[in-house]
Design a protein around this motif. Structure first.
Motif, PDB file in Angstrom:
ATOM      1  N   ARG A   1      44.093  31.012  26.653  1.00  0.00           N
ATOM      2  CA  ARG A   1      43.360  30.577  25.461  1.00  0.00           C
ATOM      3  C   ARG A   1      42.727  31.770  24.747  1.00  0.00           C
ATOM      4  N   ALA A   2      42.050  32.633  25.486  1.00  0.00           N
ATOM      5  CA  ALA A   2      41.427  33.824  24.883  1.00  0.00           C
ATOM      6  C   ALA A   2      42.481  34.745  24.290  1.00  0.00           C
ATOM      7  N   PHE A   3      43.613  34.877  24.956  1.00  0.00           N
ATOM      8  CA  PHE A   3      44.706  35.714  24.462  1.00  0.00           C
ATOM      9  C   PHE A   3      45.233  35.173  23.140  1.00  0.00           C
ATOM     10  N   GLY A   4      45.283  33.866  23.019  1.00  0.00           N
ATOM     11  CA  GLY A   4      45.792  33.237  21.812  1.00  0.00           C
ATOM     12  C   GLY A   4      44.848  33.285  20.630  1.00  0.00           C
ATOM     13  N   GLU A   5      43.587  33.598  20.865  1.00  0.00           N
ATOM     14  CA  GLU A   5      42.601  33.650  19.786  1.00  0.00           C
ATOM     15  C   GLU A   5      42.721  34.914  18.938  1.00  0.00           C
ATOM     16  N   THR A   6      43.466  35.883  19.405  1.00  0.00           N
ATOM     17  CA  THR A   6      43.661  37.133  18.674  1.00  0.00           C
ATOM     18  C   THR A   6      45.112  37.216  18.243  1.00  0.00           C
ATOM     19  N   GLN A   7      45.334  37.795  17.096  1.00  0.00           N
ATOM     20  CA  GLN A   7      46.688  38.006  16.601  1.00  0.00           C
ATOM     21  C   GLN A   7      46.880  39.494  16.344  1.00  0.00           C
ATOM     22  N   GLY A   8      48.062  39.989  16.598  1.00  0.00           N
ATOM     23  CA  GLY A   8      48.374  41.381  16.326  1.00  0.00           C
ATOM     24  C   GLY A   8      49.090  42.029  17.491  1.00  0.00           C
TER      25      GLY A   8
ATOM     26  N   ALA B   1      39.365  46.484  21.568  1.00  0.00           N
ATOM     27  CA  ALA B   1      38.187  45.726  21.990  1.00  0.00           C
ATOM     28  C   ALA B   1      38.588  44.322  22.457  1.00  0.00           C
ATOM     29  N   HIS B   2      39.542  43.706  21.767  1.00  0.00           N
ATOM     30  CA  HIS B   2      40.000  42.379  22.180  1.00  0.00           C
ATOM     31  C   HIS B   2      40.663  42.438  23.554  1.00  0.00           C
ATOM     32  N   LEU B   3      41.459  43.488  23.793  1.00  0.00           N
ATOM     33  CA  LEU B   3      42.069  43.642  25.116  1.00  0.00           C
ATOM     34  C   LEU B   3      40.978  43.872  26.159  1.00  0.00           C
ATOM     35  N   GLY B   4      39.977  44.683  25.817  1.00  0.00           N
ATOM     36  CA  GLY B   4      38.863  44.913  26.741  1.00  0.00           C
ATOM     37  C   GLY B   4      38.131  43.629  27.080  1.00  0.00           C
ATOM     38  N   ALA B   5      37.883  42.796  26.082  1.00  0.00           N
ATOM     39  CA  ALA B   5      37.204  41.519  26.323  1.00  0.00           C
ATOM     40  C   ALA B   5      38.059  40.623  27.221  1.00  0.00           C
ATOM     41  N   LEU B   6      39.349  40.627  27.002  1.00  0.00           N
ATOM     42  CA  LEU B   6      40.266  39.842  27.821  1.00  0.00           C
ATOM     43  C   LEU B   6      40.220  40.297  29.278  1.00  0.00           C
ATOM     44  N   LEU B   7      40.058  41.604  29.480  1.00  0.00           N
ATOM     45  CA  LEU B   7      40.073  42.179  30.823  1.00  0.00           C
ATOM     46  C   LEU B   7      38.700  42.207  31.482  1.00  0.00           C
ATOM     47  N   GLY B   8      37.680  41.655  30.820  1.00  0.00           N
ATOM     48  CA  GLY B   8      36.327  41.664  31.370  1.00  0.00           C
ATOM     49  C   GLY B   8      36.307  41.213  32.822  1.00  0.00           C
ATOM     50  N   ALA B   9      35.473  41.850  33.625  1.00  0.00           N
ATOM     51  CA  ALA B   9      35.443  41.634  35.075  1.00  0.00           C
ATOM     52  C   ALA B   9      35.414  40.168  35.504  1.00  0.00           C
ATOM     53  N   PRO B  10      34.545  39.316  34.956  1.00  0.00           N
ATOM     54  CA  PRO B  10      34.546  37.932  35.430  1.00  0.00           C
ATOM     55  C   PRO B  10      35.869  37.227  35.143  1.00  0.00           C
ATOM     56  N   ALA B  11      36.495  37.577  34.039  1.00  0.00           N
ATOM     57  CA  ALA B  11      37.733  36.914  33.655  1.00  0.00           C
ATOM     58  C   ALA B  11      38.899  37.306  34.545  1.00  0.00           C
ATOM     59  N   CYS B  12      38.861  38.482  35.097  1.00  0.00           N
ATOM     60  CA  CYS B  12      40.008  38.984  35.856  1.00  0.00           C
ATOM     61  C   CYS B  12      39.972  38.598  37.318  1.00  0.00           C
TER      62      CYS B  12
ATOM     63  N   SER C   1      39.531  46.931  38.065  1.00  0.00           N
ATOM     64  CA  SER C   1      38.239  47.590  37.949  1.00  0.00           C
ATOM     65  C   SER C   1      37.676  47.239  36.582  1.00  0.00           C
ATOM     66  N   PRO C   2      36.375  47.008  36.472  1.00  0.00           N
ATOM     67  CA  PRO C   2      35.797  46.696  35.158  1.00  0.00           C
ATOM     68  C   PRO C   2      35.764  47.896  34.219  1.00  0.00           C
ATOM     69  N   ARG C   3      36.089  49.077  34.707  1.00  0.00           N
ATOM     70  CA  ARG C   3      36.002  50.284  33.875  1.00  0.00           C
ATOM     71  C   ARG C   3      36.910  50.245  32.664  1.00  0.00           C
ATOM     72  N   LEU C   4      38.130  49.774  32.826  1.00  0.00           N
ATOM     73  CA  LEU C   4      39.053  49.718  31.702  1.00  0.00           C
ATOM     74  C   LEU C   4      38.494  48.806  30.618  1.00  0.00           C
ATOM     75  N   ALA C   5      37.998  47.657  30.996  1.00  0.00           N
ATOM     76  CA  ALA C   5      37.408  46.734  30.013  1.00  0.00           C
ATOM     77  C   ALA C   5      36.241  47.384  29.306  1.00  0.00           C
ATOM     78  N   GLU C   6      35.393  48.104  30.048  1.00  0.00           N
ATOM     79  CA  GLU C   6      34.234  48.769  29.447  1.00  0.00           C
ATOM     80  C   GLU C   6      34.654  49.809  28.421  1.00  0.00           C
ATOM     81  N   VAL C   7      35.637  50.623  28.765  1.00  0.00           N
ATOM     82  CA  VAL C   7      36.082  51.678  27.844  1.00  0.00           C
ATOM     83  C   VAL C   7      36.744  51.073  26.617  1.00  0.00           C
ATOM     84  N   LEU C   8      37.576  50.062  26.804  1.00  0.00           N
ATOM     85  CA  LEU C   8      38.266  49.460  25.666  1.00  0.00           C
ATOM     86  C   LEU C   8      37.292  48.813  24.693  1.00  0.00           C
ATOM     87  N   THR C   9      36.277  48.143  25.211  1.00  0.00           N
ATOM     88  CA  THR C   9      35.333  47.484  24.316  1.00  0.00           C
ATOM     89  C   THR C   9      34.407  48.485  23.649  1.00  0.00           C
ATOM     90  N   ALA C  10      34.299  49.690  24.198  1.00  0.00           N
ATOM     91  CA  ALA C  10      33.418  50.707  23.616  1.00  0.00           C
ATOM     92  C   ALA C  10      34.119  51.618  22.607  1.00  0.00           C
TER      93      ALA C  10
END
Length: 131
Positions: free
Chosen positions: A25-32, A105-116, A121-130
């Motif tokens: 569902r979260a993946f489908g909310e973004t286009q591109g 940032a959308h990929l980072g949000a998708l990879l957020g630690a609770p979601a995965c 590691s949460p590091r990739l999500a942190e860097v992508l969202t930053a």
């Protein structure tokens, strides 16, 4: 293929598709389309939208993607480790980003630690969202 390269390939071939399936569902909310090039390893394109599409993650660069990000191998692999010492943010970010940076940032949000569910590691999500 070295350890870092194997980790990067495993991320794109196994872990990222598993997260996309879990977070359809979260993946489908973004286009591109987002192309990530990891120097010395390969390139992958993530096409947001339909999580069931075979094109959700493909093992090739789309030069027409909405965003193209380039990483060096070792820094990208370092983001996938929960047990290694945390690298400095300047050491792990992309070398270059062209286009719609918000897709990172959308990929980072998708990879957020609770979601995965501990897959990553949460590091990739942190860097992508930053970025």
């Amino acid at each position: 293929m070295g350890t870092a390269a194997r980790q990067v390939v495993r991320f794109f071939d196994e872990l990222l598709p598993a997260v996309i399936k879990q977070r359809a569902r979260a993946f489908g909310e973004t286009q591109g389309a987002l192309t990530i090039i990891v120097e010395g390893v390969g390139s992958w394109t993530v096409t947001f939208g339909d999580a069931t599409s075979p094109a959700a993650v493909i093992d090739e660069a789309d030069t027409e993607a909405d965003c193209i990000a380039v990483w060096a191998k070792e820094p990208f692999a370092a983001l996938l480790h929960a047990d290694s010492p945390p690298p400095l943010p300047s050491e792990v970010g992309p070398i270059a980003v062209l286009g719609e940076i918000k897709l990172l940032a959308h990929l980072g949000a998708l990879l957020g630690a609770p979601a995965c569910g501990g897959l990553l590691s949460p590091r990739l999500a942190e860097v992508l969202t930053a970025v």
